[in-house]
Design an enzyme around this catalytic site. Structure first.
Site, PDB file in Angstrom:
ATOM      1  N   THR A  13       0.639  -1.243   0.126  1.00 55.24           N
ATOM      2  CA  THR A  13       0.009   0.081  -0.192  1.00 55.24           C
ATOM      3  C   THR A  13       0.694   1.284   0.005  1.00 55.24           C
ATOM      4  O   THR A  13       0.340   2.358  -0.444  1.00 55.24           O
ATOM      5  CB  THR A  13      -0.880  -0.130   1.186  1.00 55.24           C
ATOM      6  OG1 THR A  13      -1.810  -1.280   0.816  1.00 55.24           O
ATOM      7  CG2 THR A  13      -1.825   1.386   1.466  1.00 55.24           C
ATOM      8  N   THR A  96       1.652  -4.439   4.235  1.00 52.31           N
ATOM      9  CA  THR A  96       1.670  -4.575   5.589  1.00 52.31           C
ATOM     10  C   THR A  96       0.755  -6.272   5.841  1.00 52.31           C
ATOM     11  O   THR A  96       0.936  -6.614   6.989  1.00 52.31           O
ATOM     12  CB  THR A  96       0.591  -3.689   6.271  1.00 52.31           C
ATOM     13  OG1 THR A  96      -0.735  -3.754   5.634  1.00 52.31           O
ATOM     14  CG2 THR A  96       0.993  -2.123   6.362  1.00 52.31           C
TER      15      THR A  96
HETATM   16  C1  SIN Z   1      -0.170  -5.273   1.047  1.00 56.24           C
HETATM   17  O1  SIN Z   1      -0.081  -5.826   1.968  1.00 56.24           O
HETATM   18  O2  SIN Z   1       0.495  -5.323   0.045  1.00 56.24           O
HETATM   19  C2  SIN Z   1      -1.425  -4.321   0.893  1.00 56.24           C
HETATM   20  C3  SIN Z   1      -1.920  -3.966   2.233  1.00 56.24           C
HETATM   21  C4  SIN Z   1      -1.069  -2.999   2.733  1.00 56.24           C
HETATM   22  O3  SIN Z   1       0.094  -2.681   2.673  1.00 56.24           O
HETATM   23  O4  SIN Z   1      -1.517  -2.682   3.793  1.00 56.24           O
END
Ligand code: SIN
Length: 329
Positions: A13, A96
């Site tokens: 993200t 995340t």
């Molecule tokens: C991901 O994990 O690539 C998407 C979600 C995020 O980074 O919060």
């Protein structure tokens, strides 16, 4: 000697974009390259002082799609940079969702002697780069502060002003900016106005974590297949039996291990337990973790399956894969 800070981009993200800057949910992760991400961080050159920035795009994925091939590449590139005397440390931008698994994997495989004096900091964001109020830039600045902190070492995670260790960190919230927790052990430090306030110890070397040499990771062609099953009301042995049936027939990637996200202190429904016993008898390794978010399974004197040594189910799976890999080597 002029020191370098190395940024490795993997997506997430933090590198995501939405069609509207007010949309923090309906975005596509992994759209912005690491160079462009860093250009958009106000104050980064001041934070770096006279350090040289080195960047590399190791991958560009939504971390739900993280793969063993990317882990392999990432571990090799981190090891390459860690070995250089003029590298102060590394920052990895990552999604995340599976960040805790990547952090644990790196913790388990990176060369100990280099991790003992430098930090590898994974950072992330809960809002996309296109947001009116993105959290990624501050997380990146905080990660730089950690890399440049005297004594900081090991694989660390920085999010929302909090520094976590790879062993304890877990994503606990799907939306909040402060999405991670270190559970009962608590965070290692906080980053406040560019200063790192230590409230715990930097991570200790964990010799009991199954640790494959980086060479065997770099050369691995097939990773041992380890799946996770959960204990819950009304569970049967059907999932395990199906995994055994299809997994043992699969010549390329046969089922090698199972991690159980058990209830409470490692309790397992009798039907699931019977299926797991059949799996062990067929040569599959079974490890028991708990689906409880805090605490760990307290081992009993007589126990049928190995316990996860306090690791969460997803980290116990990584540990079991690495130990199966090491035993093949
Ligand atoms: C991901 O994990 O690539 C998407 C979600 C995020 O980074 O919060």
């Amino acid at each position: 000697m002029t020191k370098k800070i190395v940024f490795l981009g993997t997506g997430g993200t933090i590198a995501g974009t939405a069609s509207s800057s007010s949309d923090n949910v309906g975005y596509l992760a992994a759209q912005v390259g690491v160079d462009d991400l860093l250009v958009a961080v106000p104050g980064l050159s001041e934070a770096l002082k006279d350090q040289v920035l080195v960047t590399e795009q190791v991958a560009q994925v939504d971390s739900k799609d993280m793969s063993f091939a990317i882990w392999q590449r990432l571990a090799v590139r981190v090891t390459h940079y860690l070995a250089q005397d003029d590298v102060a440390g590394l920052v990895i931008t990552h999604g995340t969702d599976t960040l805790e698994e990547t952090a644990f994997f790196l913790h388990a495989v990176l060369p100990r002697e280099q991790l003992a004096c430098k930090s590898v900091v994974l950072t992330c964001a809960m809002r996309p780069a296109s947001s009116n109020t993105p959290d990624g830039p501050q997380n990146i600045l905080d990660a730089v502060s950690v890399v440049n902190t005297q004594g900081a070492h090991g694989v660390l995670v920085v999010c929302a002003g909090t520094v976590h260790g790879a062993l304890a960190v877990q994503k606990v919230h799907p939306y909040r900016l402060d999405a991670f927790s270190s559970g009962e052990s608590g965070p290692i430090a906080f980053v406040e106005e560019g200063f790192v306030r230590l409230v715990n110890q930097w991570p200790l070397d964990l010799e009991d974590v199954s640790c494959s040499a980086i060479e065997s990771i770099a050369n691995a062609v097939h990773w041992p297949r380890v799946e996770i099953v959960m204990n819950y009301v009304g569970v049967s042995g059907a999932t395990v039996d199906a995994l055994m049936h299809f997994g043992l027939l699969d010549e390329v990637s046969p089922l090698a291990g199972l991690v159980v996200a058990a209830t409470g202190n490692g309790t397992i429904h009798r039907d699931l337990e019977a299926a797991l016993t059949r799996a062990v008898n067929a040569g599959v390794s079974v490890v028991v973790s708990t689906r409880c978010q805090l605490g760990c399974v307290i081992a009993q004197q007589v126990q049928q399956f190995k316990d996860a040594q306090g690791l969460s189910p997803v980290k116990a799976r990584v540990a079991l894969m690495l130990s199966l890999m090491a035993s093949v080597d």
